[in-house]
Design an enzyme around this catalytic site. Structure first.
Site, PDB file in Angstrom:
ATOM      1  CE  LYS A 103      -1.914   3.362   1.992  1.00  0.00           C
ATOM      2  NZ  LYS A 103      -1.730   4.668   1.276  1.00  0.00           N
TER       3      LYS A 103
ATOM      4  CB  CYS B 264      12.683   9.070   9.318  1.00  0.00           C
ATOM      5  SG  CYS B 264      13.624   7.892   8.351  1.00  0.00           S
TER       6      CYS B 264
ATOM      7  CD  GLU C 254       9.790  12.951  12.138  1.00  0.00           C
ATOM      8  OE1 GLU C 254       8.607  12.593  12.152  1.00  0.00           O
ATOM      9  OE2 GLU C 254      10.715  12.215  11.749  1.00  0.00           O
TER      10      GLU C 254
HETATM   11  P1  NAP Z   1       1.924   8.643   7.711  1.00  0.00           P
HETATM   12  O1  NAP Z   1       0.926   9.719   7.623  1.00  0.00           O
HETATM   13  O2  NAP Z   1       2.025   7.874   8.966  1.00  0.00           O
HETATM   14  O3  NAP Z   1       1.617   7.663   6.476  1.00  0.00           O
HETATM   15  C1  NAP Z   1       2.415   6.530   6.212  1.00  0.00           C
HETATM   16  C2  NAP Z   1       1.575   5.513   5.461  1.00  0.00           C
HETATM   17  O4  NAP Z   1       0.533   5.017   6.302  1.00  0.00           O
HETATM   18  C3  NAP Z   1       0.892   6.083   4.233  1.00  0.00           C
HETATM   19  O5  NAP Z   1       0.893   5.119   3.212  1.00  0.00           O
HETATM   20  C4  NAP Z   1      -0.520   6.327   4.740  1.00  0.00           C
HETATM   21  O6  NAP Z   1      -1.477   6.357   3.693  1.00  0.00           O
HETATM   22  C5  NAP Z   1      -0.720   5.127   5.639  1.00  0.00           C
HETATM   23  N1  NAP Z   1      -1.783   5.257   6.643  1.00  0.00           N
HETATM   24  C6  NAP Z   1      -2.394   6.386   7.077  1.00  0.00           C
HETATM   25  N2  NAP Z   1      -3.345   6.075   7.990  1.00  0.00           N
HETATM   26  C7  NAP Z   1      -3.335   4.725   8.141  1.00  0.00           C
HETATM   27  C8  NAP Z   1      -4.081   3.807   8.949  1.00  0.00           C
HETATM   28  N3  NAP Z   1      -5.017   4.213   9.790  1.00  0.00           N
HETATM   29  N4  NAP Z   1      -3.800   2.497   8.848  1.00  0.00           N
HETATM   30  C9  NAP Z   1      -2.837   2.063   8.022  1.00  0.00           C
HETATM   31  N5  NAP Z   1      -2.112   2.874   7.219  1.00  0.00           N
HETATM   32  C10 NAP Z   1      -2.343   4.199   7.285  1.00  0.00           C
HETATM   33  O7  NAP Z   1       3.383   9.168   7.438  1.00  0.00           O
HETATM   34  P2  NAP Z   1       3.845  10.135   6.259  1.00  0.00           P
HETATM   35  O8  NAP Z   1       3.307  11.472   6.557  1.00  0.00           O
HETATM   36  O9  NAP Z   1       3.550   9.517   4.966  1.00  0.00           O
HETATM   37  O10 NAP Z   1       5.446  10.061   6.428  1.00  0.00           O
HETATM   38  C11 NAP Z   1       6.161  10.829   7.337  1.00  0.00           C
HETATM   39  C12 NAP Z   1       6.530  10.058   8.598  1.00  0.00           C
HETATM   40  O11 NAP Z   1       7.253   8.855   8.281  1.00  0.00           O
HETATM   41  C13 NAP Z   1       7.471  10.821   9.489  1.00  0.00           C
HETATM   42  O12 NAP Z   1       7.051  10.750  10.829  1.00  0.00           O
HETATM   43  C14 NAP Z   1       8.811  10.112   9.327  1.00  0.00           C
HETATM   44  O13 NAP Z   1       9.703  10.250  10.380  1.00  0.00           O
HETATM   45  C15 NAP Z   1       8.393   8.722   9.135  1.00  0.00           C
HETATM   46  N6  NAP Z   1       9.462   7.958   8.465  1.00  0.00           N
HETATM   47  C16 NAP Z   1      10.155   7.004   9.163  1.00  0.00           C
HETATM   48  C17 NAP Z   1      11.172   6.289   8.565  1.00  0.00           C
HETATM   49  C18 NAP Z   1      11.927   5.229   9.293  1.00  0.00           C
HETATM   50  O14 NAP Z   1      12.551   4.392   8.650  1.00  0.00           O
HETATM   51  N7  NAP Z   1      11.910   5.183  10.606  1.00  0.00           N
HETATM   52  C19 NAP Z   1      11.486   6.535   7.242  1.00  0.00           C
HETATM   53  C20 NAP Z   1      10.784   7.523   6.557  1.00  0.00           C
HETATM   54  C21 NAP Z   1       9.754   8.212   7.182  1.00  0.00           C
HETATM   55  P3  NAP Z   1      -1.929   7.732   2.951  1.00  0.00           P
HETATM   56  O15 NAP Z   1      -1.015   8.805   3.408  1.00  0.00           O
HETATM   57  O16 NAP Z   1      -1.803   7.406   1.505  1.00  0.00           O
HETATM   58  O17 NAP Z   1      -3.351   7.961   3.356  1.00  0.00           O
END
Ligand code: NAP
Ligand code: MG
Length: 471
Positions: free
Chosen positions: A170, A279, A377
């Site tokens: 996804k 991240c 963050e």
């Molecule tokens: P996000 O809002 O948490 O979204 C991540 C993914 O989860 C997207 O595909 C999103 O889908 C999906 N999602 C949203 N709600 C969900 C639910 N209720 N159940 C299951 N999946 C759901 O994060 P983001 O804004 O895309 O990315 C930024 C974050 O990622 C930051 O906090 C960053 O630190 C973290 N990150 C961590 C790492 C690591 O390796 N530790 C690496 C990169 C990024 P949609 O957005 O398509 O709706």
């Protein structure tokens, strides 16, 4: 205009069961760049059923079969690298040089790491009369964020394929294009039907359906903490393995020696890469108090020298990903000022001459570790310099955070750097610019609970079986 209105299920491009579509915005010009289909629960059911059906054969494939497939994928990936890069620039605004460089290079790196792990892994070990076997865990739901889109997808898909798992990906709506091209790569390389499936759509619908699905064995999630927590809860009823890679607020310690100004400049430029949407970015820059003036000058120069503009051109930094992200980052910059942090570069608003697109000024503050900009963050091109008086204080400040994803130590005395690295509470510490695809990556504390990259990332997809009395 791109139109991606089909999903990849059971080895074919199929029409969605859901009927919605979503326009996607190019963050550099705020114009619609294309649209994707939004799936629903029934698309997920179909994709999971295909993955379940493919599992018996794929899980019994040989090491050689899977190595051959990974090598075929590499050839296709390399062919499509320019298309992947163009998609990344369009969907999330990475400069062309970065999208065609590090973004896609990371994909190849994870592929090579999966190949090395698979070549060397011992799936069976004898302990007396017992045989201990490592076996693929089953059907995996892979949920990824937009910030390093190909990196996030490949660091899951390649080890899952290498171990003999089947999967449903996804991708994030904000980076749907590059995922679509990656699915084309996997199809062209001959991944057997049902082994890899992809459904686009909203996280709250598709991600939720995967996390709660009784026929999914494991969820690997990278993204924000609140969503990670929700997934953990959603997956609890069906006792899935849940691997979470979440956010960070990583410390970057620069030691007091002749290299200080060069190291500070490097740390600032490094944070601005990908518009700060990394991240593991070292967004708390810890500098010796006695050298604060030198550090400020070097940091301000590095930030002001970071060229910002149209990512299709020759710039160091493009926009942030979306209007929401722009507002969030602006909010943090305002908050830094309101809480009394000293602004040494950048600040609120767009850079001069850019009135369209989600462009942010490369911004550096001096503050303390209690301020909001040092606790939360930001996920934008903003960092806070924090002075320290001695190494013990630097380590205390570094560890005083709810996160523990990464840490950085730079200085001329390698032995001193190593000693500090051992005291930091985080999953990956980078000393003087170290980088390694085969090193595990993942978080302590609220940065997550799993490990990706290299052999440890490979092991996340394995179950352990003991055959006792095997002889
Ligand atoms: P996000 O809002 O948490 O979204 C991540 C993914 O989860 C997207 O595909 C999103 O889908 C999906 N999602 C949203 N709600 C969900 C639910 N209720 N159940 C299951 N999946 C759901 O994060 P983001 O804004 O895309 O990315 C930024 C974050 O990622 C930051 O906090 C960053 O630190 C973290 N990150 C961590 C790492 C690591 O390796 N530790 C690496 C990169 C990024 P949609 O957005 O398509 O709706
Ligand atoms: Mg989000």
């Amino acid at each position: 205009m791109r139109e991606y209105l089909k999903f990849y299920i059971d080895g074919a491009w199929v029409d969605p069961q859901g009927s919605g579509t979503q326009d996607l915005i190019n963050p550099a010009n705020e114009e619609v760049s294309g649209r994707i289909a939004l799936g629903d629960k029934f698309d997920v059911d179909k994709a999971v059923a295909a993955a379940r059906k493919a599992f018996p054969a794929w899980s019994q494939s040989t090491r050689e079969d899977r190595l051959e497939l990974l090598k075929a994928i590499k050839a296709e990936f390399e062919k499509r690298q320019p298309d992947l890069a163009a998609a990344i620039t369009e969907e999330m605004g990475a400069p062309a040089s970065l999208a065609g460089g590090f973004h896609t290079f990371l994909g190849i790196g994870h592929l090579d790491a999966a190949i090395v792990a698979l070549e060397n892994y011992e799936f069976e070990q004898k302990h007396g009369d017992t045989l201990i076997r490592k076996e693929p865990i089953g059907v995996c739901g892979l949920i990824t964020p937009w910030n390093w889109p190909i990196n996030q997808v490949t660091v899951k898909v390649f080890p899952a394929l290498a171990t003999g798992c089947t999967m449903v990906l996804k991708p994030p709506q904000l980076a749907a294009y590059s995922a679509q091209i990656l699915a084309e790569v996997l199809d062209a390389a001959g991944v057997p039907a049902g082994v890899f499936n992809m459904v686009q759509g909203k996280g709250s619908v598709i991600g939720h359906a995967l996390s709660t699905h009784p026929d999914v064995d494991m969820i690997s999630f990278t993204g924000s903490e609140p969503v990670g927590v929700q997934i953990q809860k959603d997956a609890a009823d069906t006792v899935k393995r849940v691997c979470l890679e979440l956010g960070g607020k990583s410390p970057y310690i620069v030691l007091d020696d002749g290299s200080l100004t060069e190291k500070v400049a490097g740390a600032v430029s490094g944070t601005m890469i990908n518009s700060g949407q990394t991240c593991s970015a070292g967004t708390r820059l810890l500098v010796p108090a006695a050298r604060l003036d030198d550090a400020k000058q070097a940091a301000a120069k590095a930030a002001n020298d970071t060229s910002v503009g149209d990512p299709a051109g020759n710039v160091a930094m493009g926009p942030v990903v979306s209007a929401d992200q722009f507002e969030t980052v602006q909010g943090y910059i305002e908050k830094g000022i309101a809480e009394g942090a000293e602004l040494v570069a950048g600040g609120p608003g767009r850079p001069e001459g850019l009135d369209k697109g989600y462009f942010v000024k490369p911004t550096v503050f001096v503050g303390d570790n209690t301020m909001t900009i040092a606790r939360e963050e930001i996920f934008g091109p903003v960092l806070v310099m924090i002075p320290y008086y001695d190494i013990d204080e630097a380590v205390d400040i570094a560890n005083d955070t709810p996160f523990g994803l990464a840490g950085y130590v730079d200085g001329e005395n390698q032995e001193a750097c190593r000693a500090i690295a051992k005291r930091l509470r985080a999953g990956a510490i980078y000393v003087n610019g170290g980088f390694d695809f085969n090193a595990p990556f993942g978080g302590y504390k609220r940065s997550g609970n799993g490990r990706e990259w290299g052999a440890e990332g490979f092991e996340e997809y394995l179950e352990t079986k003991a055959i006792v009395g095997h002889g």
